[in-house]
Scaffold this active site. Structure first.
Site, PDB file in Angstrom:
ATOM      1  N   HIS A   1      -4.110  -4.272  -0.513  1.00 36.72           N
ATOM      2  CA  HIS A   1      -3.372  -5.292   1.085  1.00 36.72           C
ATOM      3  C   HIS A   1      -3.330  -6.983   1.059  1.00 36.72           C
ATOM      4  O   HIS A   1      -4.554  -7.885   1.341  1.00 36.72           O
ATOM      5  CB  HIS A   1      -4.260  -4.864   2.606  1.00 36.72           C
ATOM      6  CG  HIS A   1      -3.842  -3.283   2.673  1.00 36.72           C
ATOM      7  ND1 HIS A   1      -2.870  -3.115   3.664  1.00 36.72           N
ATOM      8  CD2 HIS A   1      -4.784  -2.042   2.499  1.00 36.72           C
ATOM      9  CE1 HIS A   1      -3.248  -1.628   3.835  1.00 36.72           C
ATOM     10  NE2 HIS A   1      -3.823  -0.899   2.499  1.00 36.72           N
TER      11      HIS A   1
ATOM     12  N   GLU B   1      -2.769  -8.947   3.095  1.00 32.47           N
ATOM     13  CA  GLU B   1      -2.587  -9.588   4.438  1.00 32.47           C
ATOM     14  C   GLU B   1      -4.625  -9.864   4.863  1.00 32.47           C
ATOM     15  O   GLU B   1      -5.305 -10.118   5.466  1.00 32.47           O
ATOM     16  CB  GLU B   1      -2.524  -8.817   5.530  1.00 32.47           C
ATOM     17  CG  GLU B   1      -2.573  -7.439   6.061  1.00 32.47           C
ATOM     18  CD  GLU B   1      -2.793  -6.140   5.068  1.00 32.47           C
ATOM     19  OE1 GLU B   1      -2.504  -5.319   5.224  1.00 32.47           O
ATOM     20  OE2 GLU B   1      -1.799  -6.326   4.304  1.00 32.47           O
TER      21      GLU B   1
ATOM     22  N   CYS C   1       1.118  -1.315   0.079  1.00 32.57           N
ATOM     23  CA  CYS C   1       0.350  -0.672  -0.238  1.00 32.57           C
ATOM     24  C   CYS C   1       0.762   0.728   0.047  1.00 32.57           C
ATOM     25  O   CYS C   1       1.329   1.776  -0.597  1.00 32.57           O
ATOM     26  CB  CYS C   1      -1.040  -0.042   0.834  1.00 32.57           C
ATOM     27  SG  CYS C   1      -2.165   1.326   0.963  1.00 32.57           S
TER      28      CYS C   1
END
Length: 194
Positions: free
Chosen positions: A176, A178, A77
């Site tokens: 992202h 994650e 990001c």
């Protein structure tokens, strides 16, 4: 294998740590130069504002540490945007590892920032091994890297933009991983396997 997450004032560190734990990996969060440069893999996450983040990195010489890295480094990001030449966000000179400008979305019809799931068009690249073209990933951003020679995946939010970059040992993803379910998990596994 030693993985470090660069500790600085713009990191979404906890969610990255949890994602690594889910795939059976441990990481050390540090801003120590020796620890970062001796790691096998470096993750450079980021949420927040570009000029503040760059100021913090420079104050602690972390900008030089990141530029000196020779092992695989993944910017996430804002971390990816900071690896670029320049960001329109507060007219910020960034790290210059990717020769590309970061621009602000200027849509009059779409909500800015882009928040949510968007499909990614991926090129054949080891970072995307086992990730289907048009996989959905999770984005939260008002700025984007323009298309360039280092682009390895694109997305569209009224304009086509780079949602992943790769050059030498440096990698970046705008989304992202994650928070991007199976596709994001696979991308993290692929990065750790580079």
């Amino acid at each position: 294998m030693k993985t470090v997450i660069v500790k600085y004032n713009a990191g979404n560190i906890q969610s990255v740590l949890f994602a690594l734990e889910r795939i059976g990996m441990q990481a050390v969060v540090t801003d120590d130069k020796e620890a970062i440069l001796s790691a096998d893999k470096i993750i450079f996450p980021g949420v927040g504002e570009a000029s503040t983040a760059m100021h913090y990195l420079k104050e602690r010489n972390l900008d030089q540490v990141i530029r000196a890295a020779r092992q695989p480094l993944l910017g996430i990001c804002l971390g990816m945007q900071l690896l670029c030449n320049h960001s329109e966000e507060n007219d910020t000179q960034c790290l210059g590892l990717f020769d590309v400008q970061v621009k602000r979305f200027t849509s009059t019809t779409l909500k800015i920032p882009q928040i949510g799931w968007n499909n990614t068009r991926v090129k054949h690249h080891p970072l995307f091994k086992g990730v289907a073209d048009n996989s959905y990933c999770y984005f939260v951003h008002s700025y984007y890297a323009e298309l360039n020679n280092d682009t390895i995946a694109t997305a569209n939010y009224e304009v086509d933009f780079s949602c992943a970059l790769a050059k030498d040992n440096f990698y970046g993803v705008q989304f992202h991983p994650e928070k991007s379910a199976d596709a994001g998990e696979q991308i993290l596994k692929n990065f750790l396997a580079l």
